[in-house]
Design a protein around this motif. Sequence first.
Motif, short mmCIF file in Angstrom:
data_model
loop_
_atom_site.label_atom_id
_atom_site.label_comp_id
_atom_site.label_asym_id
_atom_site.label_seq_id
_atom_site.Cartn_x
_atom_site.Cartn_y
_atom_site.Cartn_z
N ARG A 156 35.54 37.81 44.51
CA ARG A 156 34.85 38.04 45.79
C ARG A 156 35.28 37.03 46.84
N SER A 157 35.67 35.84 46.38
CA SER A 157 36.09 34.79 47.32
C SER A 157 37.56 34.88 47.69
N GLY A 158 38.26 35.90 47.18
CA GLY A 158 39.64 36.10 47.58
C GLY A 158 40.69 35.85 46.52
N LEU A 159 40.26 35.60 45.28
CA LEU A 159 41.23 35.42 44.21
C LEU A 159 41.93 36.73 43.89
N SER A 160 43.25 36.67 43.72
CA SER A 160 44.00 37.85 43.29
C SER A 160 43.89 38.01 41.78
N ASN A 161 44.11 39.23 41.31
CA ASN A 161 44.22 39.47 39.88
C ASN A 161 45.47 38.79 39.33
N TRP A 162 45.53 38.69 38.01
CA TRP A 162 46.68 38.06 37.35
C TRP A 162 47.96 38.79 37.73
N GLN A 163 48.94 38.03 38.19
CA GLN A 163 50.26 38.53 38.56
C GLN A 163 50.21 39.59 39.67
N GLN A 164 49.21 39.47 40.56
CA GLN A 164 49.09 40.38 41.68
C GLN A 164 48.90 39.58 42.97
N ASP A 165 49.27 40.17 44.08
CA ASP A 165 49.02 39.59 45.40
C ASP A 165 48.04 40.53 46.11
N ASN A 166 46.79 40.52 45.64
CA ASN A 166 45.81 41.48 46.14
C ASN A 166 44.50 40.80 46.55
N ALA A 167 44.63 39.64 47.20
CA ALA A 167 43.45 38.85 47.56
C ALA A 167 42.44 39.64 48.36
N SER A 168 42.90 40.52 49.24
CA SER A 168 41.99 41.26 50.11
C SER A 168 41.64 42.65 49.59
N GLU A 169 42.06 42.96 48.37
CA GLU A 169 41.79 44.29 47.82
C GLU A 169 40.30 44.48 47.55
N ASP A 170 39.88 45.72 47.52
CA ASP A 170 38.52 46.11 47.15
C ASP A 170 38.08 45.35 45.89
N VAL A 171 36.95 44.66 45.97
CA VAL A 171 36.47 43.86 44.84
C VAL A 171 36.20 44.73 43.62
N LEU A 172 35.75 45.96 43.81
CA LEU A 172 35.51 46.84 42.67
C LEU A 172 36.81 47.11 41.92
N ARG A 173 37.91 47.25 42.63
CA ARG A 173 39.19 47.48 41.98
C ARG A 173 39.67 46.22 41.26
N LYS A 174 39.41 45.06 41.83
CA LYS A 174 39.75 43.82 41.14
C LYS A 174 38.97 43.71 39.83
N PHE A 175 37.67 43.97 39.91
CA PHE A 175 36.84 43.89 38.71
C PHE A 175 37.32 44.90 37.66
N LYS A 176 37.65 46.10 38.11
CA LYS A 176 38.13 47.13 37.18
C LYS A 176 39.38 46.65 36.46
N ARG A 177 40.30 46.04 37.18
CA ARG A 177 41.53 45.56 36.56
C ARG A 177 41.24 44.47 35.54
N GLY A 178 40.29 43.58 35.89
CA GLY A 178 39.88 42.57 34.93
C GLY A 178 39.26 43.18 33.70
N TYR A 179 38.33 44.09 33.90
CA TYR A 179 37.56 44.67 32.79
C TYR A 179 38.44 45.46 31.83
N PHE A 180 39.28 46.32 32.37
CA PHE A 180 40.04 47.22 31.51
C PHE A 180 41.35 46.64 31.00
N PHE A 181 41.88 45.65 31.72
CA PHE A 181 43.21 45.16 31.37
C PHE A 181 43.24 43.66 31.07
N GLU A 182 42.99 42.82 32.07
CA GLU A 182 43.22 41.39 31.92
C GLU A 182 42.36 40.78 30.82
N TRP A 183 41.08 41.09 30.80
CA TRP A 183 40.19 40.45 29.83
C TRP A 183 40.48 40.93 28.42
N ARG A 184 40.98 42.14 28.30
CA ARG A 184 41.29 42.68 26.97
C ARG A 184 42.50 41.95 26.37
#
Length: 576
Positions: A156-184
């Motif tokens: 929410r504070s502007g962190l990008s996902n792992w290996q992405q440059d998406n600081a301003s992307e929709d937070v829901l999409r960031k969370f989705k990427r974390g939930y389904f991919f990065e955290w797994r």
Amino acid sequence: MTYNLAPTTIINKYQTALAGYSKIVEFLQDQIKMKNKQKLTVVIECYPATDLKELKENLIDPLKPQNIFMADDYAMKPDKINNKIIDVITDDRVLGVMSHYQVQDFYPDIKAISKEIKNLNGLTIVYGTGATIITPKMDILIYADLARWEIQLRYRSGLSNWQQDNASEDVLRKFKRGYFFEWRIADRLKKRVLPESDFILDTNIKNDPKLITSKDFFSGLKKLTTQPYRTVPYFDASVWGGTWMRKHFDLPDNGKNYGWAFDGVPEENSLYFKYGDVRIEVPAINLMLFYPEQILGTRVFSRFGSEFPIRFDYLDTMGGGNLSLQVHPLTEYINDKYGMSFTQDESYYILDATDNSSVYLGLKENIDRKHLYTDLTAAREGKKEFPDSEYVNRFPAKKHDHFLIPAGTIHCGGADTVVLEISATPYIFTFKMWDWGRVGLDGKPRPLHIDEGMDNLQDQRDTVWVQDHLINKFSDISNDSHEIVEKTGLHPELEFIQTNRHWINDFGTFKTYGSVNMLNMVEGETGVVESVDNSFNSYEIHFGETFIVPADIENYRIRNLTPDSGSIVILQAFVK
């Protein structure tokens, strides 16, 4: 005593516990000197979202290594990762498919970089996500960890996902990427690396790290397998949020109404341990990665693996609005489309209510599906308000009512209601079908999944069926001068969780039934969980607190410490 916002487990015997970069750097310098090697490699494996810039400036650079490698520099580039995992991430704003990838799948030239590191002299430090993947041999291994709630705040504070440059992307999409991919992928690596680590680095608080030995870390986790414990709750705002939790749990003014309390969500919550003066925060899921059978019980573990199957949370709409009108997927559907082995069956236990409180549950009689779909899609397009009263039952709700909600049942919590939601843990799979025309706190329309909802909607769960099967299906279990015990749910055929309610005058007796128990004090002031064989110390509990009793305990007591104020009421959930 009041609701404890920071439940902490004290560890009395430990080797090392340090706070702050200066102390940690000094300690690691001593560790490096003790190795007395001209060629030495320190590896810091990092959970995605660890602040690598902070780590380098404050920990790595002061150690003055001759060679520094950031593992992330050797991972696939963003476009290649996105192409590889397109089936996992999908185009949906919130829903993806559970990833079965490993971290090493995203390092295309491990042999070359490993050979380069191997041939270096002096002090070499390799850090980042995948550091252990590219390092052939290590002398000191540190695992840098942080909790998922902190990761979400960083998104929410502007962190990008792992290996992405998406600081301003929709937070829901960031969370989705974390939930389904990065955290797994990160948890699979963590399960292998943590037992091999020398030290654990808590990076949850900016510029305030803590370091403990791996041995002390595991002794803390193991202690929880033999006693009651709580996870650290966190609270979040919502468009429908209310004011009840702020008042009763003494929460800070966040400028918005709190809608959620995540108190009893082991996949999301963290754990606090205190080693001397140092408080360590670790993800609660770590306990499930390493001691699942002791917590869950053999029977439950054999069915769910290391997935904690029960989830408690609060939904506060007191002075707020309705929740979204929604449906959860059926088991076959969630497995086929999203790779989950079980689904979100749930229930609403009413913790507090007013004369206006209600729960929407089940369809009305003889509903035409085509008309329902037409009105839902027209409402989504802004052509009309959805006429909910024509299609969905709205039942009045009072304190201590219990509404059962097996997957496939349309439902919605009404305004001016405080719900203890008791559910299975796949919580992200909610098909919102109508959201009262609202936008989210981010100013964007809240995502709807009408087609998916219709695919799972069970038409036969209409007014009569709901009244006969899903509302206040209480039955007596026992009744004596000490306590009254009732079964309150969940649905005996459709849901795998059973809930018992204990009205305790002085003390109540409990069995774990071969399953982990998740419990909440839904009424009363103060109680204490006691061992029947002195195998654990007494554990104090208060109104509103969710707590967990591992299956290995088998039998325990809960004593009412404030009997002059009336009974305490404990809601107990376990896997049938």
